[in-house]
Enzyme design. Structure first.
Site, PDB file in Angstrom:
ATOM      1  CE1 TYR A  16      -3.384   2.744   1.157  1.00  0.00           C
ATOM      2  CE2 TYR A  16      -1.646   3.642   2.346  1.00  0.00           C
ATOM      3  CZ  TYR A  16      -2.797   3.914   1.597  1.00  0.00           C
ATOM      4  OH  TYR A  16      -3.393   5.128   1.904  1.00  0.00           O
ATOM      5  CD  GLU A  75      -5.714   4.729  -0.667  1.00  0.00           C
ATOM      6  OE1 GLU A  75      -5.674   5.224   0.365  1.00  0.00           O
ATOM      7  OE2 GLU A  75      -6.706   4.064  -1.296  1.00  0.00           O
TER       8      GLU A  75
END
Lengths: 293, 376
Positions: free
Chosen positions: B101, B189
């Site tokens: 992530y 993101e």
């Protein structure tokens, strides 16, 4: 006594020649504030109705040189407001109140290190300002009539919610030392903890009403500060219990993301720190008045 | 403002992130055709702004044109959140060895940017934050200076990357911070950032939210706005300078100031009612603005009573009262109305309302109690 502003405050107004700037400059002077200069680039020498004796100059540095101004109030549009803050910080002002709503967050991230380095107290942006009823000083747009001099400090992320609570305090016969609207943006110059520490150090302030809202964790951090450092009673109201998650509720900073920033979490943190949390704004005002009896 | 994945991919790629090729399709035929340009299998992904696409069945693999068409048909028939799927993204499926992530957000406390990374990618990062906060690595980044090589490198090693992967990671992390600053983002993101079977890093998803306050100087990004992100009512409100969010209750609210508007909803709830909306008319509310606000509130068929709560500071209470009276006449709709006005020019406002036969409350609590009663 009071915090941030007092009888020695000498105010310059950026954007005094605009409609909002001139209207509120007149109201600030009616309240008793010494409005000593207006700053509008390119409009030096301009005259503002009702404020004909206040010189308008091109730069903040000139205003400070000519009038010994030590505080500024910013009424300029969002695209130019960050620059106005930088100009005030560079001129060495003590207090900068920025009312402008809609400043991009990245602009504030770029501005803040220089504000901190200058030592100035930046209030806002996106705030109603600061009012000190006992000294007859207001910087910003708070309605003067709801205030009364006394011993309670008010600190809030909202404008109209502040007026609401100040009105209740006044109706209950409890005056204020200073009311501070710290602003509804995610990045602001002066936060709850900063104002609480000033109220704690101010001998005339006997208690504080804190008005928080959803988003961020400044209320939780304030709770820790209150528990560890504060001797004066604090009551609170947190707006946004009924706000849906992931939606920006008017203020850029008022958003619940996942589990963080919720009103419930803030209320529990404050209660755990001994703060009495009101069910309604009126209730929060009443709780403090009762505590101070 | 939220940006669709396909547009976010384009922006991330411009900042050097390794985003595999993709195409966008809005019918099953287009999807099958797009898929044929890639090697099989392909992945077909719903292009919606809501989260939780995978769980909602909005992401499927396909091994042939027929499978691609069938998967696209299914996905295009879905509603995710309340959002109908209008387009799908088609991309070659990547053989995944590891999922990481990587995200950039504003750190409100430190008043700078923060890059967050986790070896536990592919899942909801908020779940990781809640269950195992130590699994999320953080490094602050100044928006002017960006992220230093060593900071990105240190993070890469901490994620368990090696050799060439770390060099790739440094470029990706710095590129994501640059992209964030370039487009005035509030969130950027990549989840997941994958290590493929050959050991290369690939950004196979892209999420980007933009700071609404910065859209004025980001005209190219404003072009990417999905008009469906807002309801018709919210769009109309924004055009009129009102801040409106529809909720599920029965009591319409018209308030000035965001904090007071939230507090008004809370106080209605406290007295046993349910707010139908959040509505901040802002400062300087004139007749036009108030009429539009009334129209928005009354368009909601659930609304059984309306509370107007104005604490005038910048605004003048008598202007608001005049607006309420004019709007009520123009709308000619019989819904119980409770008005509370206070502040600047309060006495004048009360006189105007009385003349028009509208009773006014002086306190917010009594007004809320009254409107809850009226809505029963």
């Amino acid at each position: 006594m009071s915090i941030l502003l007092d009888a020695s405050t000498r105010l310059l107004v950026q954007g005094m020649t605009g409609s909002q700037g001139s209207f509120h400059s007149r109201l600030m002077r009616e309240a008793g504030t010494q409005v000593v200069a207006g700053v509008t680039p390119g409009r030096a020498g301009a005259s503002v109705a009702g404020l004909e004796d206040v010189p308008v100059v091109n730069t903040v540095a000139e205003a400070v040189e000519a009038t010994n101004a030590n505080a500024a109030c910013i009424f300029v549009p969002a695209a130019f407001a960050a620059d106005a803050i930088l100009e005030d910080a560079a001129a060495g002002l003590d207090v900068i109140v920025c009312l402008t709503e809609g400043i991009p967050v990245l602009d504030m991230l770029r501005v803040m290190p220089r504000v901190r380095a200058s030592g100035a107290h930046l209030i806002g942006p996106n705030c109603p300002g600061v009012t000190t009823p006992g000294d007859g000083v207001k910087v910003g747009v708070m309605p003067w009539a709801v205030h009364s001099p006394g011993h309670v400090g008010v600190v809030s992320r909202s404008g109209t919610l502040t007026y609401e609570v100040v009105q209740h305090l006044t109706d209950l016969g409890t005056g204020q030392t200073t009311t501070v609207g710290i602003g509804g943006d995610p990045i602001i110059g002066t936060r709850f903890i900063d104002v609480l520490s000033m109220f704690e150090a101010d001998p005339v302030t006997h208690g504080v009403v804190l008005l928080g809202e959803i988003g961020g964790d400044d209320e939780e951090r304030a709770a820790t500060y209150i528990q560890e450092r504060m001797t004066k009673p604090v009551t609170a109201f947190i707006a946004g219990k009924t706000a849906p998650p992931e939606r920006r509720m008017g203020h850029a900073g008022a958003i619940v993301s996942g589990t963080s920033g919720s009103a419930t979490a803030k209320e529990s943190a404050l209660r755990a720190a001994g703060v009495l949390v009101g069910e309604t704004p009126e209730h929060a005002a009443r709780l403090l008045v009762d505590r101070l009896r | 403002m939220k940006v669709h994945e396909c547009d976010a991919r384009e922006i991330f790629r411009r900042h050097g992130l390794p985003v595999p090729d993709w195409r966008v399709a809005s019918t099953a035929d287009e999807a099958a055709q797009a898929a044929s340009a890639f090697e099989w299998p392909v992945v077909i992904k719903a292009q919606v702004l809501a989260g939780g696409r995978g769980k909602a069945g909005g992401v499927k693999l396909a091994d042939s044109p027929a499978e691609a068409a069938a998967a696209a048909t299914q996905i295009l028939g879905l509603n995710i959140g309340s959002e109908p799927v209008r387009r799908v993204l088609v991309a070659p499926a990547v053989d995944i060895a590891r999922e990481l992530y990587l995200g950039v957000v504003i750190d409100r406390t430190a008043q700078t940017l923060v890059l967050m990374a986790s070896a536990e990618g592919g899942v909801d990062i908020e779940d990781v934050a809640a269950t195992d906060p130590s699994a999320i690595l953080r490094v602050n980044a100044d928006p002017l200076a960006g992220l230093a090589d060593w900071e990105a490198r240190q993070l890469g090693f901490a994620l368990g990357l090696t050799g060439a992967q770390v060099r790739q990671f440094v470029g990706i992390a710095q590129g994501l911070v640059e992209a964030f600053v370039d487009v005035d983002a509030s969130l950027a993101e990549v989840n997941p950032l994958v290590v493929d079977d050959d050991g290369n890093l690939q950004a196979i998803d892209a999420k980007l939210n933009i700071d609404d306050n910065a859209l004025g100087r980001q005209p190219d990004i404003e072009q990417l706005r999905d008009p469906h992100e807002e309801s018709a009512a919210e769009r109309r409100a924004r055009a009129a300078g009102l801040s409106y969010i529809k909720l599920d209750g029965t009591i319409g609210c018209m308030v000035n100031g965001a904090g007071l508007a939230m507090a008004t909803m809370d106080v209605i709830k406290h007295y046993g009612g349910e707010p139908a909306n959040f509505l901040d008319v802002g400062g300087g509310a004139g007749v036009e603005k108030i009429t539009t606000a009334f129209e928005l509130i009354l368009e909601d068929p659930n609304v059984r009573a309306v509370l107007v709560n104005i604490f005038a500071g910048i605004t003048r209470a008598d202007d608001v009262a005049a607006g309420v009276i004019a709007a009520r006449e123009r709308l000619a709709q019989e819904v119980p109305l409770v008005v509370r006005v206070a502040g600047t020019r309060e006495a004048e406002a009360l006189a105007l309302l009385e003349e028009a036969g509208i009773g006014a409350e002086r306190s917010m609590d009594s007004a809320a109690a009254l409107v809850v009663e009226a809505a029963r």
